[in-house]
Structure formats: C-alpha cells, structure tokens
Design a protein around this motif. Structure first.
Motif, PDB file in Angstrom:
ATOM      1  N   LEU A 120       0.835  -1.205   0.000  1.00 54.80           N
ATOM      2  CA  LEU A 120       0.000   0.000   0.000  1.00 54.80           C
ATOM      3  C   LEU A 120       0.870   1.255   0.000  1.00 54.80           C
ATOM      4  O   LEU A 120       0.619   2.223  -0.720  1.00 54.80           O
ATOM      5  CB  LEU A 120      -0.912   0.004   1.232  1.00 54.80           C
ATOM      6  CG  LEU A 120      -2.075  -0.994   1.224  1.00 54.80           C
ATOM      7  CD1 LEU A 120      -2.684  -1.104   2.606  1.00 54.80           C
ATOM      8  CD2 LEU A 120      -3.133  -0.574   0.218  1.00 54.80           C
ATOM      9  N   LEU A 121       1.930   1.193   0.827  1.00 50.89           N
ATOM     10  CA  LEU A 121       2.848   2.324   0.925  1.00 50.89           C
ATOM     11  C   LEU A 121       3.492   2.613  -0.425  1.00 50.89           C
ATOM     12  O   LEU A 121       3.605   3.772  -0.846  1.00 50.89           O
ATOM     13  CB  LEU A 121       3.907   2.002   1.981  1.00 50.89           C
ATOM     14  CG  LEU A 121       4.665   3.188   2.566  1.00 50.89           C
ATOM     15  CD1 LEU A 121       3.704   4.111   3.284  1.00 50.89           C
ATOM     16  CD2 LEU A 121       5.739   2.694   3.529  1.00 50.89           C
ATOM     17  N   ASP A 122       3.876   1.545  -1.093  1.00 54.20           N
ATOM     18  CA  ASP A 122       4.511   1.707  -2.408  1.00 54.20           C
ATOM     19  C   ASP A 122       3.551   2.340  -3.407  1.00 54.20           C
ATOM     20  O   ASP A 122       3.938   3.211  -4.193  1.00 54.20           O
ATOM     21  CB  ASP A 122       4.979   0.343  -2.942  1.00 54.20           C
ATOM     22  CG  ASP A 122       6.175  -0.159  -2.140  1.00 54.20           C
ATOM     23  OD1 ASP A 122       6.844   0.700  -1.518  1.00 54.20           O
ATOM     24  OD2 ASP A 122       6.397  -1.376  -2.117  1.00 54.20           O
ATOM     25  N   ILE A 123       2.295   1.876  -3.369  1.00 54.95           N
ATOM     26  CA  ILE A 123       1.298   2.447  -4.285  1.00 54.95           C
ATOM     27  C   ILE A 123       1.165   3.943  -4.051  1.00 54.95           C
ATOM     28  O   ILE A 123       1.164   4.750  -4.995  1.00 54.95           O
ATOM     29  CB  ILE A 123      -0.072   1.765  -4.072  1.00 54.95           C
ATOM     30  CG1 ILE A 123       0.000   0.297  -4.484  1.00 54.95           C
ATOM     31  CG2 ILE A 123      -1.154   2.474  -4.876  1.00 54.95           C
ATOM     32  CD1 ILE A 123      -1.266  -0.453  -4.207  1.00 54.95           C
ATOM     33  N   LEU A 124       1.090   4.317  -2.777  1.00 55.43           N
ATOM     34  CA  LEU A 124       0.957   5.738  -2.453  1.00 55.43           C
ATOM     35  C   LEU A 124       2.157   6.515  -2.952  1.00 55.43           C
ATOM     36  O   LEU A 124       2.045   7.586  -3.536  1.00 55.43           O
ATOM     37  CB  LEU A 124       0.798   5.929  -0.950  1.00 55.43           C
ATOM     38  CG  LEU A 124      -0.597   5.647  -0.392  1.00 55.43           C
ATOM     39  CD1 LEU A 124      -0.554   5.603   1.130  1.00 55.43           C
ATOM     40  CD2 LEU A 124      -1.595   6.704  -0.847  1.00 55.43           C
TER      41      LEU A 124
END
Lengths: 412, 311
Positions: free
Chosen positions: A82-86
């Motif tokens: 999720l962090l990477d997507i953000l």
C-alpha cells in the motif's frame, strides 16, 4: 319532587350517574397515560431514526479503477505494498505533506488503505438508503441501483466503525471521522470543569455554611437560580465578547508566546462552557452539602474545631460524592451543548488533533450540526453515527452519576 | 516542690473572646468571592450585551421606527425590522407549548395522582432520558424525521425547513421540564384536600381535576412560564430545522429564522468585530436575555408565593 334531586340523585339514577362518572374517569385516566405513550413513542422514534440512518445500503463508484494501481485485489495488499502504491502514484508534494503530518511508515495498514481509497481510487457515493429500507426492500434497491447507476457497486455499510472513531475530519463523508471532535470535546469539558468545579463548590460552601440571611446573599441565591435559566446562546455571546475578544492575549496564548491563533481557542470555549455550567454545579453542590447531617458539624464544633476545619474535615468529605455527581451531570450538559460553541467560534473543518488549550478546535456536537445541515445523504449517515457516539458518551457519564448517587443514598 | 496552678508559667486563663484567625478570614473571603462571581457574571452579561447593543442602536441608520416599524431584517444592507425574527420565535414557541403543555400536564397528573410507586419509578426515567438528550440531536430528529412525516401528512405545502417540525420537536424536548415542575406542584397540594373530596364521594378523576388541579394552578403556571422561556431561548433545533433566512410569516409550514437561529447562523462564520452585523447580534441577544430573565423571575416569584401558602 325533591329540589335537591339533581345534586343528590338516589336509587337507579344514582347508579346510572355513577357509572357515567366512572366511565369518564377511566377515559381520562387513559388519556393521561397516553401522554407517556407519546413520550415513549417519540423517544423510540428518535433513537430508531438515528440507528436507521447510521447503517444501510450505499451505492458508490470508483472514480479510478483499482486495477490501475495494482494487479492484486485491494483487500489482499499488505502495508508495504500500500505504501509503495501511495509513493508512486501521489505527487511528491502531496506525499511529503502527508509524511510531515505523520511519518508514513508509522501509520497502520488500515490508515494507509483508507488513504489509497481516498486519494487515489476516490470513492464517489451515489446514493444511500436507510437501514429499514435496506432490510425490507433489499431486492428493489438492488434493481433500482443497477438501473440508475450501472457502474456503481452496492454494499451494505455500517457508517459507525472503529475507524470512524479514530480518523480525523475529512471533506469526504466516506473518510470522515470524529477523532478531532472527540478530543476537542474532551479538552473543552476538562477546562470547563477545572474552572467551574472549584468555584462552584466554593460558592455553595459559602452560601450554605457562612452566609447569613442578609440582602447580598439573597441576591446571590436568586441570581444563581436565574443564571441557570439563561439561554445557552447568551453565554456564547458573553464568551465571544469577554473570552474571545477582551481576553484575546490570554485565550489566544499570545501572552505565552503562541502566535498562530486568535481568541477562538479551546481555552475560550472551555471557559465559556465553565461559566454556563457554574450555576448547575453550585445548585447541585448546595444540595449535597445540605444533605450532610448537622450533628456532624455540631460534633466538630463541640471539640473546638474552627468553621473551616469543620468544613474541610467533615462536611466536604461527606458531601463529596454528591458534589461529584452534580459535576458529572454538568459535564454531560457541557458535552451536549452546541450553540455557545458555534458563537465562540468552533472551527467547522479541522483535521489536526488539538495539542493544547490554545489550539483551534471542533467538538462532537459541532460536527453533528455541520453534517446534519449538509444536503448530501452520506453526511446525514455520518451525523447519525456521530450522534450514536455522543449518546453513548452521555449514557456512560450518566450511569456513573446514578451509581454514585445510589451509593450516597445508601449511606444515610 | 508543689506548684499551684497559678504559679505555672504556661498557664493562661481560657479566653472566650472570638479570636481573629487570618487563615479563616482569608478562606471566608475567597469563598465569598466565589459566590459573588455569579453576580459578576450577570453584570458582565448585561454590560457586554448592553454595550454592543448600545452601539447598534446608536448607529444613525438604526431608528426606533425602523426597528419596530418594518418587517425586513438584513443589517448588512440597512434593513432593521426585527419582526420577522420575532414572529418566527413566537410561532415555534407557541407550537412547542401547544405540544408540551397538555402532554406534560397529563403526564404529571398521571404520575402524581394515579401511578403506583412502581409505575412511577419506571415511567419517570423515560422523561429523564428525553430531558438529557442534547438539543442538536433533536435538531437531527426534527429535520430528518419530523419534517418528512409532516410532508407525508400535509403534502407539498410543507417546506424542507419549516417552523412546525422545529416547534413540535421542541415541544417534545420541553415536555419533561413541564411535567416534572407540574408534578412538584401537584404533589405539594395537601392530602387533606384530596381526602375531603373523596369524603364527599368524588371519584379520583373528579378530585384530580376539580380539587387538586385548581389548587396547583399557580405552580403549573410557573412551569408553563419556564417552558416558554426555554422555548424562546432554544437554539439548535431551530437552527437545524426551522430554516435559514428571516421570513415574516406565521405560517408554520414555511421556513423562517428565529432570533436564536439567526445568532447561530451569523456568528458561525468568521464575524469581524465592530460591524453592524456583529453589534446587531448583541442587540438580539440582549432582547433574548431580558425576555427570558423576566419570565424566569415571574416563574420563581410564583413558586415562592405558592410554597409559602401551603407550608
């Protein structure tokens, strides 16, 4: 014929009139009782209406398809993904701003998940349905939603979730929470009670233990009873004129080196609310002190205690549960009051936790007011959820007060 | 060596004169100040509201004739007729009293004359719960339950914001107040009056209506007046449900802003000091304060006289 016949009927006519009188009486008794039925119905309708609003079907649409950001289903992603997507999809400025508010790595998975939905996929609520409709007309709603919004997804949603309690304010109803509002309410009530409880108790002690029946003390007593009846919005105006405006250097914190606010702070709101509940606290504390038996005082005087020693060592400890009960009731009054906060200048949109008495603030009833007066139905749903939170808070406060009161009653 | 009491250096005859104790006096002064603060609060309310209201009425544009003689209120553009705010306040309060007085009185009669102690202990908490619900929640109820209900009953003529729904819900809110004050008045009626009526052969209903109720009438009047005062000062229900924008009408199905609702709406924005909008709010608040003060004083006067009569 007996001229008094009408007044004192006898025999058969007496029995008939008696029957008539009893029938009238029982009809009226029914009418009197029906006042309670109406009260119960109103209370039931009120609670039902709130719960009805807080749960139900919601038709919503993704503005951007989740598949644009990830190949996996959204629910299966872990925190790092999720962090990477953000990181990859948010503009670097927006990401930095979020990171400054709170370091991204330290945020929990559910917070990040919400951020992905809020910032990237962007939910767009089309329509919401009440709980009753959702249960009774489930099939119709499904057809209706499929016709009106072919793209949208239909989901049964509880607007009141643990996340709702822990997320700050947002301009999107789907992601808004009451965290800042609850914290604001707690700060405000804390200041109010710190201000009003010592003064209120002191005033009650003076009026019951020291004051003789002279003119000034009669005026004080009458005045306290009248203050209890002043509309709360007038206290708001008083707070605006005195705490917000006249005492601005103090309430804005500029006296203490805080620079970024004006007088519309938690401190102003707390002091205003303290002023509002002061008469309530005094009246309750007077009752509690009155309930302490005189024999205790006389015993203390008898062994040579001074007046203050008597009060401090004997009257106050025995009146304390009663005083606390009164203060808890005052707190629950303060938590529900809205009008003075609007006047004193609660912020309507604020997403940062209050960090001290000099910060801007919002409060639970203010949020409820804001959301109720919005036109979109999803805001009514979160207003209903916030009301449930508020009522739960009040219920637990009052339960504490009742428990305390029962303990005191058992003692004497 | 045998010392007599008088030779003992430490002996002092008991002094019965009141001693001045510095600590005690200080504490008493502090406590007096705490009590006096309530007077100070009242003075502060009168002074602050009066000061700004004075500025408002001192404005050359605001004349007495305009204030009471015209029917449009919009201080920003020089319209100073107070009537639209007053009529809507009267309308909502009147509806609220029409709902709460009969219901509250009936509930009080039932509690004091008919209910067994057990029934009383289950019924009273219901009223207490109603009394404890924050007014903003009643506002939600008025807008999202009562208004749709009225629209279903009375059709299209009912506007989304209307005084009727605000007034009815306000009546439900005031009901517990009126019933508990009336019940106090009814229970204060001496038992002897009831026994006398029963001895004459009156039924319970006849006793309640023809003997107890008239005897308690002044106390019920006090409850009514307090109820009116509460209705006039109530803010959140009307702010949410009665409508935004002054409207000179008595039609309960139309939207109209009350005095309190107007203060809440205008002060909700970032109001700048020393404008006519700002001072006009204080003028309205001063009127509210004076009206409720007079009502409360009358009510208290009635209660005090009533209490003396039976004690």
């Amino acid at each position: 014929m007996n001229p008094n016949h009408d007044h004192f009927p006898e025999g058969e006519s007496f029995r008939q009139s008696l029957g008539r009188r009893y029938r009238t009486a029982s009809i009226w008794q029914g009418l009197f009782f029906s006042a309670f039925l109406i009260a119960i119905l109103s209370l039931g309708a009120l609670l039902y209406n709130i719960i009805d609003g807080a749960f139900g079907y919601v038709a919503f649409d993704y503005k951007n398809d989740p598949s644009e950001f990830t190949s996996k289903p959204l629910d299966d992603l872990n925190k790092q993904e999720l962090l990477d997507i953000l990181k990859t999809n948010l503009s670097s400025g927006a990401y930095k701003k979020l990171d400054n508010e709170k370091t991204m790595e330290k945020r929990s998975r559910s917070v990040l998940y919400t951020l992905v939905l809020e910032r990237l996929i962007q939910i767009d609520t089309k329509e919401t349905w009440s709980m009753t409709d959702s249960i009774l007309r489930s099939a119709e709603i499904k057809v209706e939603a499929a016709e009106k919004y072919p793209e949208a997804k239909l989901e049964f949603r509880s607007w009141l979730t643990p996340v709702f309690l822990t997320t700050p304010m947002s301009s999107k109803a789907e992601f808004a929470g009451v965290r800042t509002a609850i914290l604001g309410s707690l700060w405000m009530v804390g200041i109010a009670i710190l201000f009003a409880m010592p003064i209120g108790t002191g005033a009650a002690i003076y009026l019951h233990e020291y004051a003789n029946k002279n003119f000034i003390n009669r005026v004080i007593q009458t005045n306290i009873n009248n203050l209890a009846g002043v509309p709360s919005i007038v206290y708001g105006m008083l707070g605006l004129a005195i705490f917000v405006r006249t005492f601005e250097p103090f309430t804005s914190g500029s006296m203490f080196g805080v620079t970024d606010t004006n007088g519309r702070t938690i401190l102003s709101a707390g002091l205003t609310m303290g002023t509002l509940v002061l008469p309530l606290i005094i009246i309750n504390a007077q009752e509690a002190i009155k309930a302490v038996p005189d024999s205790l005082r006389q015993a203390a005087f008898g062994v040579g205690a001074t007046r203050w020693q008597t009060i401090w060592h004997h009257v106050l400890p025995n009146a304390l549960p009663g005083i606390l009960t009164g203060s808890i009731l005052a707190v629950s009054r303060a938590i529900g009051e809205t009008a003075p906060l609007i006047v004193v200048g609660a912020s309507t949109f604020i997403s940062i936790d209050p960090d001290g008495p000099f910060s801007k603030f919002t409060a639970l009833p203010i949020q409820i007011y804001q959301w109720t007066t919005r036109a979109q139905s999803e805001f009514h749903a979160i207003a209903a959820s916030a009301i449930i939170v508020l009522l739960a808070l009040l219920l637990s406060l009052n339960a504490t007060a009742v428990l305390l009161r029962n303990r005191v009653q058992r003692k004497y | 060596m045998k010392a007599t009491l008088m030779e003992n250096k430490n002996f002092r005859p008991l002094e019965l004169k009141k001693k001045l104790r510095l600590g005690e006096t200080m504490i008493q002064t502090l406590l007096f100040l705490a009590g006096f603060l309530s007077i100070f609060i009242t003075l502060a309310i009168v002074y602050e509201l009066g000061k700004e209201a004075w500025l408002f009425f001192g404005d050359p544009d605001v004349t007495f004739a305009k204030f009471f003689g015209t029917t449009e209120w919009s201080p920003g553009i020089g319209k100073f007729g107070i009537w639209p705010l007053v009529t809507s306040t009267l309308t909502t309060s009147f509806i609220a009293i029409c709902v709460s007085l009969p219901l509250g009185l009936a509930a009080a009669l039932f509690l004091s004359e008919y209910a067994s102690p057990k029934a009383r202990s289950t019924l009273k908490p219901i009223l207490e719960i109603l009394a404890g619900i924050p007014t903003v929640v009643y506002g939600y109820f008025a807008l999202l339950f009562m208004t749709p209900l009225l629209q279903r009953i009375f059709g299209e003529g009912v506007q989304v914001y209307n005084m009727a729904s605000a007034g009815i819900v306000m009546g439900i809110m005031i009901l517990p107040l009126i019933s508990s004050m009336s019940e106090d008045a009814l229970s204060a009626v001496p038992r002897a009056l009831r026994e006398g009526a029963y001895a004459m052969g009156a039924t319970k209903f006849e006793t309640s209506i023809q003997v107890v109720l008239p005897a308690a009438l002044s106390g019920i009047g006090a409850a009514l007046i307090i109820g009116i005062s509460r209705a006039v000062g109530e803010t959140m229900i009307v702010a949410v449900a009665a409508g935004a924008g002054p409207n000179f009408t008595f039609n309960p199905f139309q939207a109209a802003e009350t005095m309190t609702g107007h203060i809440a709406r205008i002060s909700g924005g970032d109001l700048s000091y020393n404008t006519i909008d700002y001072t006009s709010l204080f003028a309205i608040a001063l009127m509210l304060f004076l009206v409720t003060l007079v009502l409360n004083l009358i009510s208290q006067g009635i209660i005090n006289r009533f209490r003396q009569r039976y004690e």
